[in-house]
Write a protein that holds these residues in place. Structure first.
Motif, short mmCIF file in Angstrom:
data_model
loop_
_atom_site.label_atom_id
_atom_site.label_comp_id
_atom_site.label_asym_id
_atom_site.label_seq_id
_atom_site.Cartn_x
_atom_site.Cartn_y
_atom_site.Cartn_z
N GLY A 192 66.02 79.60 53.99
CA GLY A 192 66.30 78.20 54.81
C GLY A 192 65.04 77.69 55.39
N ALA A 193 65.07 76.46 55.81
CA ALA A 193 63.92 75.82 56.17
C ALA A 193 62.99 76.34 57.27
CB ALA A 193 64.28 74.46 56.71
N TRP A 194 61.91 76.47 56.95
CA TRP A 194 60.76 77.11 57.73
C TRP A 194 60.81 76.92 59.20
CZ3 TRP A 194 57.22 74.96 60.60
CH2 TRP A 194 56.75 73.87 60.33
N TYR A 195 61.08 75.44 59.67
CA TYR A 195 61.16 75.13 60.89
C TYR A 195 62.20 75.71 61.54
CZ TYR A 195 64.03 71.64 58.88
OH TYR A 195 65.19 71.01 58.21
N LEU A 196 63.14 76.41 60.89
CA LEU A 196 64.31 77.07 61.68
C LEU A 196 64.20 78.45 61.83
CD1 LEU A 196 67.20 75.06 60.23
CD2 LEU A 196 66.59 74.80 62.62
N GLU A 197 63.07 78.92 61.29
CA GLU A 197 62.89 80.39 61.39
C GLU A 197 62.82 80.94 62.81
OE1 GLU A 197 59.16 81.64 59.41
OE2 GLU A 197 60.16 81.35 57.40
N GLY A 198 63.51 81.94 63.20
CA GLY A 198 63.65 82.46 64.49
C GLY A 198 64.62 81.63 65.42
N LYS A 199 65.31 80.51 64.87
CA LYS A 199 66.27 79.74 65.62
C LYS A 199 67.73 79.76 64.97
CE LYS A 199 62.48 76.51 66.61
NZ LYS A 199 61.85 75.01 66.50
N SER A 200 68.49 79.43 65.97
CA SER A 200 69.90 79.37 65.40
C SER A 200 69.96 78.26 64.50
CB SER A 200 71.08 79.07 66.57
OG SER A 200 70.94 80.31 67.50
N HIS A 201 70.55 78.42 63.36
CA HIS A 201 70.99 77.21 62.41
C HIS A 201 72.18 76.51 62.86
CE1 HIS A 201 71.98 75.33 58.70
NE2 HIS A 201 70.89 75.63 58.16
N PRO A 202 72.04 75.13 62.65
CA PRO A 202 73.13 74.19 63.22
C PRO A 202 74.47 74.65 62.92
CG PRO A 202 70.99 73.10 62.78
CD PRO A 202 70.87 74.24 62.58
N GLU A 203 74.47 75.05 61.59
CA GLU A 203 75.86 75.37 61.14
C GLU A 203 76.09 76.99 61.01
OE1 GLU A 203 79.22 74.24 58.31
OE2 GLU A 203 77.71 73.11 59.89
N GLY A 204 75.29 77.84 61.58
CA GLY A 204 75.50 79.05 61.66
C GLY A 204 75.69 79.73 60.13
N GLY A 205 76.37 80.70 60.28
CA GLY A 205 76.66 81.42 58.75
C GLY A 205 75.63 82.23 58.17
N ASP A 206 75.73 82.60 57.07
CA ASP A 206 74.99 83.71 56.35
C ASP A 206 73.82 82.91 55.54
OD1 ASP A 206 76.33 82.58 54.12
OD2 ASP A 206 77.25 84.47 53.62
N GLY A 207 73.66 81.71 55.48
CA GLY A 207 72.46 81.22 54.62
C GLY A 207 73.11 80.62 53.40
N ALA A 208 74.02 80.88 52.93
CA ALA A 208 74.79 80.29 51.56
C ALA A 208 74.64 78.97 51.55
CB ALA A 208 76.19 81.13 51.06
N GLY A 209 74.04 78.24 50.71
CA GLY A 209 73.77 76.98 50.53
C GLY A 209 72.58 76.13 50.97
N ASP A 210 71.65 77.17 51.70
CA ASP A 210 70.38 76.69 51.85
C ASP A 210 69.46 76.20 50.94
OD1 ASP A 210 70.43 76.56 54.81
OD2 ASP A 210 70.09 78.80 54.78
N THR A 211 69.78 76.91 49.93
CA THR A 211 69.23 76.59 48.58
C THR A 211 69.77 76.39 47.35
OG1 THR A 211 67.22 77.97 49.15
CG2 THR A 211 66.89 77.47 47.09
N LEU A 212 69.78 75.30 46.60
CA LEU A 212 70.74 75.15 45.58
C LEU A 212 70.21 74.70 44.37
CD1 LEU A 212 73.37 72.65 47.32
CD2 LEU A 212 73.37 75.01 47.05
N GLY A 213 70.60 75.19 43.21
CA GLY A 213 70.32 74.38 41.90
C GLY A 213 71.58 73.58 41.76
N LEU A 214 71.06 72.77 40.51
CA LEU A 214 71.82 71.66 40.19
C LEU A 214 71.91 71.57 38.68
CD1 LEU A 214 70.69 68.59 42.49
CD2 LEU A 214 72.76 70.14 42.77
N ARG A 215 73.03 71.38 37.76
CA ARG A 215 73.37 71.18 36.61
C ARG A 215 73.86 69.60 36.65
NH1 ARG A 215 77.11 70.33 32.52
NH2 ARG A 215 76.88 71.60 30.59
N ILE A 216 73.20 68.85 36.00
CA ILE A 216 73.48 67.29 36.24
C ILE A 216 73.68 66.95 34.57
CG2 ILE A 216 72.45 64.98 36.56
CD1 ILE A 216 70.59 66.34 38.64
#
Length: 308
Positions: free
Chosen positions: A166-190
């Motif tokens: 996840g974003a470094w500025y959220l380290e040690g803080k609660s993520h606004p969406e909660g959860g397990d981190g799936a979706g914080d880093t995506l790849g794309l097929r375009i």
């Protein structure tokens, strides 16, 4: 035809970084060809309407340097930019959105976790939802981005989760969406729906898994995370105290690095971007750059245009 513009190829801070005197930053101050703005590309199926992949802090500069993204002649207010697709919530992927607050309509596409970050930070309210829609991206679900008038773009985008953090500025803080981190880093097929031509975009990746290898095997073009040459690069250079892995990035070199992991997959064109100023492969005459090129990789540069 599928058209791709490289707006920026550097990691956060760009090259030269404003406060850095490392070899790459020193060289780039006297050699403009070495300079890089922060990573972003633009993609289009019709050469008229463009979608940005990430909105870097350098977006205003990038738009000004790219004639294809200028307002059309005779229009007081117009932009060819129809939307922005975000692959993570890092500063160097979202800060450029604040430069798009002057009222032109476009759509932001992002995973719900990243949309939650934007919603939780009131500064992004300058992007009025009257003009700027925010639409969620589902992992492993294809979608067609739309133009501001509601018509189809001719593109097909498939987002998938890759190893990262996840974003470094959220380290040690609660993520606004909660959860397990799936979706914080995506790849794309375009892909271009009319021709079927396609490419992959992975600006951040901490590990090349077997699933990722299967996905990108045989691809015509892959943009891939080139942040660091070696994992302890910033520490060894005295530029920081984090490894590449700690920042969510795989190294280019090494037995488990990107060059080794992505060899033998039949990828026609392999392009490193999101390259940190600490990475010696940025400099043309280094042993690291020569190793990159011998392995069949290219170092992306601002202003490149690719047609598939």
């Amino acid at each position: 035809m599928l058209r791709i513009l490289v707006l920026g190829a550097a990691a956060g801070g760009g090259v030269p970084q404003w406060n850095c005197g490392c070899p790459a930053c020193r060289a780039s101050r006297s050699e403009p060809g070495l300079q890089r703005t922060q990573a972003s590309i633009a993609v289009s199926a019709d050469a008229k309407h463009w979608f940005l992949i990430n909105a870097s802090p350098d977006l205003r500069q990038q738009l000004g340097a790219t004639p294809q993204l200028h307002p059309k002649a005779g229009s007081l207010r117009h932009s060819p930019v129809a939307g922005v697709i975000l692959t993570n919530g890092e500063v160097d992927a979202v800060a450029g959105l604040l430069s798009m607050r002057e009222g032109s309509p476009f759509t932001i596409y992002a995973h719900p976790r990243v949309l939650a970050i934007l919603k939780a930070n009131s500064i992004f309210n300058v992007l009025s939802e009257t003009n700027v829609r925010r639409l969620p991206i589902a992992i492993d679900g294809s979608f067609e981005p739309i133009l501001p008038d509601g018509s189809p773009s001719g593109l097909e985008v498939l987002a998938f989760a890759v190893a990262g953090k996840g974003a470094w500025y959220l380290e040690g803080k609660s993520h606004p969406e909660g959860g397990d981190g799936a979706g914080d880093t995506l790849g794309l097929r375009i892909a271009d729906k009319a021709t079927g031509n396609y490419f992959y975009f992975l600006a951040a990746c901490a590990e090349v898994t077997d699933d990722l290898k299967r996905r990108i095997s045989g691809a015509p073009l892959v943009f891939f995370d080139g942040t660091v040459w070696r994992d302890d690069e910033l520490i060894a250079a005295g530029l920081g105290n984090k490894t590449g892995q700690a920042m969510g990035h795989i190294s280019m070199s090494g037995d488990n690095g990107a060059i080794a992991a992505l060899s033998g997959l039949g990828i026609d064109r392999k392009m490193f971007l999101h390259i940190n100023n600490s990475n010696p492969a940025l400099l043309r005459d280094t042993a690291e750059r020569k190793a990159v090129e011998r392995a069949g990789w290219q170092i992306a540069a601002d202003g490149m245009e690719i047609v598939l």
